[in-house]
Design an enzyme around this catalytic site. Structure first.
Site, short mmCIF file in Angstrom:
data_model
loop_
_atom_site.label_atom_id
_atom_site.label_comp_id
_atom_site.label_asym_id
_atom_site.label_seq_id
_atom_site.Cartn_x
_atom_site.Cartn_y
_atom_site.Cartn_z
N CYS A 83 0.84 -1.21 0.00
CA CYS A 83 0.00 0.00 0.00
C CYS A 83 0.88 1.26 0.00
CB CYS A 83 -0.97 -0.07 1.16
SG CYS A 83 -2.49 0.79 0.79
N ARG A 112 -1.72 7.28 -6.60
CA ARG A 112 -2.19 7.27 -5.20
C ARG A 112 -3.71 7.34 -5.18
NH1 ARG A 112 -0.48 11.76 -2.08
NH2 ARG A 112 -1.20 10.53 -0.33
N HIS A 178 -3.67 -4.69 1.58
CA HIS A 178 -3.20 -5.20 2.88
C HIS A 178 -3.58 -6.67 3.01
CE1 HIS A 178 -2.52 -1.16 4.65
NE2 HIS A 178 -3.45 -0.83 3.79
N GLU A 180 -2.19 -8.04 6.07
CA GLU A 180 -1.72 -8.21 7.45
C GLU A 180 -2.81 -7.90 8.47
OE1 GLU A 180 -1.03 -5.80 5.46
OE2 GLU A 180 -1.22 -3.93 6.56
N1 GLN Z 1 -3.31 6.39 0.09
C1 GLN Z 1 -2.26 6.23 1.01
C2 GLN Z 1 -1.04 7.00 0.52
O1 GLN Z 1 -1.06 7.53 -0.54
C3 GLN Z 1 -1.91 4.76 1.21
C4 GLN Z 1 -3.02 4.05 1.94
C5 GLN Z 1 -2.60 2.84 2.71
O2 GLN Z 1 -1.41 2.58 2.92
N2 GLN Z 1 -3.56 2.10 3.21
O3 GLN Z 1 -0.09 7.04 1.23
#
Ligand code: GLN
Length: 196
Positions: A83, A112, A178, A180
């Site tokens: 992520c 993002r 994710h 985890e």
């Molecule tokens: N959108 C977040 C970012 O740009 C990432 C989201 C996440 O890690 N769950 O950092």
């Protein structure tokens, strides 16, 4: 590379959900260490960069003098970015208004919030090819980055609606989602066993 039980896995702990990764490493009885200082990198065999907020991580990487040593580490050791962590290991960020400086460890371009905002979070059972046949993972997408481009040396391990969401190049693993958040350690075990 040390044997599975002997390895020490680092979890970047500047910000984000590093405690969940530490919990999963505990389930696998793998030694682990939170990484906050450059010296921590000398104690570990591989590194997980967790989800969280990439804009904050980006600032803290400089504040903690970790940018150079971490980039160097990632050139020769296994790194798993999930992520926000995937955003950090990417080579480029599309429409990068926030000015996040990715580390360039795997040739992917990311968007993002490419799967929407917090309210658009969702869970999906995804088929994945992790070498020993195809298995499936419960993947949770939370403000998740979308992979917009993959370089020629990048292997796609899982896709969602025809877009790659889990990719690999040599020693670097990166995922939009994710795994985890619950106790399914499939992907973590794959990272520890297969990346060296
Ligand atoms: N959108 C977040 C970012 O740009 C990432 C989201 C996440 O890690 N769950 O950092």
């Amino acid at each position: 590379m040390r044997k599975f039980e002997k390895r020490q896995v680092g979890v970047l702990a500047l910000q984000g959900d590093y405690e969940r990764h530490q919990h999963q490493l505990g389930l696998l009885r793998v030694k682990n260490r939170l990484v906050r200082l450059p010296a921590d990198l000398t104690e570990i065999d591989s590194l997980i960069i967790p989800g969280g907020e990439s804009t904050t991580m980006d600032i803290l990487l400089d504040r903690f003098h970790l940018r150079e040593p971490l980039t160097e580490f990632g050139r020769s050791h296994p790194v798993y970015g999930t992520c926000a962590g995937m955003i950090m290991v990417a080579t480029s960020i599309r429409d990068n208004q926030a000015g996040v400086k990715p580390l360039g460890l795997i040739d992917i371009e990311v968007v993002r919030m490419g799967y929407g905002r917090q309210v658009h979070s969702f869970e999906e059972i995804l088929p994945v090819s992790l070498g020993n046949g195809t298995s499936s993972l419960t993947a949770t997408f939370i403000r998740a980055p979308r992979i917009a481009r993959t370089g020629p040396d990048v292997t796609v391990l899982a896709s969602y609606k025809d877009h790659p969401v889990l990719v690999r190049r040599d020693n670097v693993l990166a995922g939009s989602f994710h795994t985890e958040l619950d106790d399914d350690t499939t992907l973590l075990r794959y990272f520890i066993q297969e990346f060296s």
